[in-house]
Design a protein around this motif. Structure first.
Motif, short mmCIF file in Angstrom:
data_model
loop_
_atom_site.label_atom_id
_atom_site.label_comp_id
_atom_site.label_asym_id
_atom_site.label_seq_id
_atom_site.Cartn_x
_atom_site.Cartn_y
_atom_site.Cartn_z
N VAL A 197 -18.85 13.85 -4.21
CA VAL A 197 -16.55 13.77 -3.42
C VAL A 197 -16.26 13.12 -5.39
CG1 VAL A 197 -15.68 12.33 -2.12
CG2 VAL A 197 -17.39 13.28 -1.15
N ILE A 198 -15.37 13.91 -5.36
CA ILE A 198 -14.45 13.05 -7.10
C ILE A 198 -13.72 11.63 -6.25
CG2 ILE A 198 -12.75 13.52 -8.52
CD1 ILE A 198 -14.06 15.96 -8.90
N GLY A 199 -13.81 10.70 -6.57
CA GLY A 199 -12.96 9.53 -5.95
C GLY A 199 -11.72 9.59 -7.01
N ILE A 200 -10.33 8.32 -7.10
CA ILE A 200 -9.78 7.80 -7.55
C ILE A 200 -9.12 7.08 -6.99
CG2 ILE A 200 -7.18 9.03 -8.61
CD1 ILE A 200 -7.59 12.00 -7.14
N THR A 201 -9.16 6.14 -7.71
CA THR A 201 -8.07 4.71 -7.32
C THR A 201 -6.63 4.83 -8.34
OG1 THR A 201 -10.03 4.03 -9.73
CG2 THR A 201 -10.85 4.03 -7.43
N HIS A 202 -6.47 3.24 -8.05
CA HIS A 202 -5.36 3.10 -8.67
C HIS A 202 -4.80 1.64 -7.84
CE1 HIS A 202 -3.66 2.96 -4.07
NE2 HIS A 202 -2.17 2.22 -5.09
N ARG A 203 -4.46 1.07 -8.83
CA ARG A 203 -3.72 -0.26 -8.64
C ARG A 203 -3.17 -0.95 -7.60
NH1 ARG A 203 -2.40 0.65 -14.18
NH2 ARG A 203 -0.18 1.18 -13.26
N ASP A 204 -3.78 -2.05 -7.03
CA ASP A 204 -2.85 -1.96 -5.72
C ASP A 204 -1.72 -1.95 -5.95
OD1 ASP A 204 -2.54 -3.05 -2.68
OD2 ASP A 204 -4.41 -4.48 -3.13
N GLY A 205 -0.33 -1.86 -4.89
CA GLY A 205 0.83 -2.28 -5.40
C GLY A 205 1.44 -1.14 -6.56
N ASP A 206 0.71 -0.23 -6.53
CA ASP A 206 1.41 1.09 -7.65
C ASP A 206 1.55 1.86 -6.89
OD1 ASP A 206 2.58 2.92 -9.58
OD2 ASP A 206 0.74 2.30 -10.55
N GLU A 207 3.21 1.84 -5.61
CA GLU A 207 3.75 2.90 -4.79
C GLU A 207 3.78 4.54 -5.31
OE1 GLU A 207 3.88 2.22 -1.84
OE2 GLU A 207 3.19 -0.36 -2.26
N ALA A 208 4.35 4.66 -6.60
CA ALA A 208 4.50 5.60 -7.25
C ALA A 208 2.17 6.58 -7.05
CB ALA A 208 5.02 6.21 -8.76
N ALA A 209 1.67 5.31 -7.95
CA ALA A 209 0.76 6.24 -8.23
C ALA A 209 -0.45 6.83 -6.31
CB ALA A 209 -0.65 5.32 -9.08
N LEU A 210 0.28 6.02 -5.58
CA LEU A 210 -0.50 5.76 -4.40
C LEU A 210 0.35 7.13 -3.76
CD1 LEU A 210 -1.89 5.43 -1.61
CD2 LEU A 210 -0.06 3.37 -1.09
N ALA A 211 1.77 7.22 -3.75
CA ALA A 211 1.88 8.77 -3.61
C ALA A 211 1.48 9.69 -3.95
CB ALA A 211 3.82 8.45 -4.32
N ALA A 212 0.83 9.70 -5.41
CA ALA A 212 0.29 10.70 -5.91
C ALA A 212 -1.19 11.38 -4.86
CB ALA A 212 0.23 10.57 -6.98
N CYS A 213 -2.02 10.28 -5.01
CA CYS A 213 -2.60 9.75 -4.38
C CYS A 213 -3.21 10.90 -2.78
CB CYS A 213 -3.56 9.15 -4.82
SG CYS A 213 -4.24 7.51 -6.38
N GLN A 214 -2.42 10.37 -2.73
CA GLN A 214 -2.36 10.48 -0.96
C GLN A 214 -1.69 12.09 -0.75
OE1 GLN A 214 1.16 7.72 0.98
NE2 GLN A 214 -0.92 6.52 1.51
N LYS A 215 -1.52 12.32 -1.88
CA LYS A 215 -1.27 14.13 -1.73
C LYS A 215 -2.51 14.80 -1.34
CE LYS A 215 3.86 14.57 -2.47
NZ LYS A 215 4.33 14.73 -1.54
#
Length: 304
Positions: A197-215
């Motif tokens: 499994v490839i996992g992706i992490t982002h900074r907590d609170g970075d809404e733009a990164a979260l939106a991209a990851c959720q896709k």
């Protein structure tokens, strides 16, 4: 949508770059611009020592956590089996990509008649204490040698050494299109939690990164790897204990196999369970506690 590209942090090995380019492609399909930022980890720089001797878990991942914290990247791409089960404060594991084959492969150097003979005296290359312990449990008379490095380096070491074979993850070999024709699937070996499994992490609170990851998140990969990693976390694993776990979804059920071994492979606690898919959030820790009660606590005491 923001015009600035999403900066994708990755290690610079060939496999890690493949993973980062895969994430970049998926993000572009989803309408995002991307940029890849490569960094070197302590685990990549020192390939002479076995992983468990290089210190704590996160040997390959801390440099990417640091890059997120320093805001030099927006997301970081990991082989999820290498990522600590508890991300550092301020970092969120936000996407799991489609799982590649999670199993391990034996790459033999020649004749394989010895695989049917548990009393044979052969040498196998592996840098993983999980693989080593499971191998020695099955073949107690075998010897194992430390094997580290990228996919190409490991295959080269098999040619250079007088070993009967090496053990590697199917996923990395498939992604590099480097599965040798004589590879043998080790269907009895329980893989590392979240292997493939490839996992992706982002900074907590970075809404733009979260939106991209959720896709990009694939729910089945998220559920199975979360169950496996919760099993590992409850057993206080990481890189320091020979722990294997594999969860599969079929209909409305999760089927699970988990194991804990002593380092020399002599002791084994192994369970096979299934439960309702709806309970997935608590299954990993529940099953790990069963392993502890079935004798795992003594093995863990020895490991410490």
């Amino acid at each position: 949508m923001s015009n600035s590209p999403i900066r994708i942090g990755t290690r610079d090995s060939k496999l890690a770059m493949w993973q980062a380019h895969t994430v970049a492609r998926l993000l572009r399909i989803a309408g995002f611009q991307t940029e890849i930022v490569a960094v070197k980890s302590k685990g990549d720089l020192d390939t002479s020592k076995p992983l468990h001797e290089l210190g704590t878990t996160g040997i390959f991942t801390k440099v990417l956590d640091d890059a997120l914290e320093d805001n030099t990247v927006d997301i970081a791409v990991h082989s999820l089996k290498d990522y600590p089960t508890q991300p550092p404060a301020g970092i969120v594991l936000s996407a799991h990509l489609e799982r590649e084959d999670p199993m391990d492969l034996l790459i033999p150097s020649g004749d394989t008649s010895w695989t049917d003979d548990v009393d044979s005296a052969v040498t196998i290359g592996t840098g993983s204490i999980r693989r080593k312990a499971q191998w020695l449990h099955r073949y107690p008379k075998h010897t194992t040698e430390n094997l580290r490095g990228n996919v190409q380096t490991r295959l080269k070491k098999l040619e250079e050494n007088d070993w009967s074979g090496i053990i590697m993850a199917s996923a990395g070999l498939r992604r590099m299109e480097a599965v040798p024709e004589n590879a043998i699937a080790l269907d009895w070996m329980i893989p590392a939690p979240a292997q493939g499994v490839i996992g992706i992490t982002h900074r907590d609170g970075d809404e733009a990164a979260l939106a991209a990851c959720q896709k990009l998140n694939i729910e089945t990969a998220e559920i199975t790897s979360t169950v496996e990693r919760a099993f590992l976390r409850t057993l206080e694993g990481g890189c320091s204990a020979p722990i294997g776990s594999l969860a599969r979804i079929s209909g409305d059920q999760i089927f699970f196999t988990g194991c804990l071994h002593s380092l020399d492979g002599t002791k084994e606690v192994k369970i096979e369970r299934n439960a309702a898919l709806s309970e997935w959030r608590e299954l990993g820790s529940r099953w790990a506690n069963e392993v502890i009660e079935l004798g795992g606590s003594e093995i863990l005491k020895e490991l410490k």
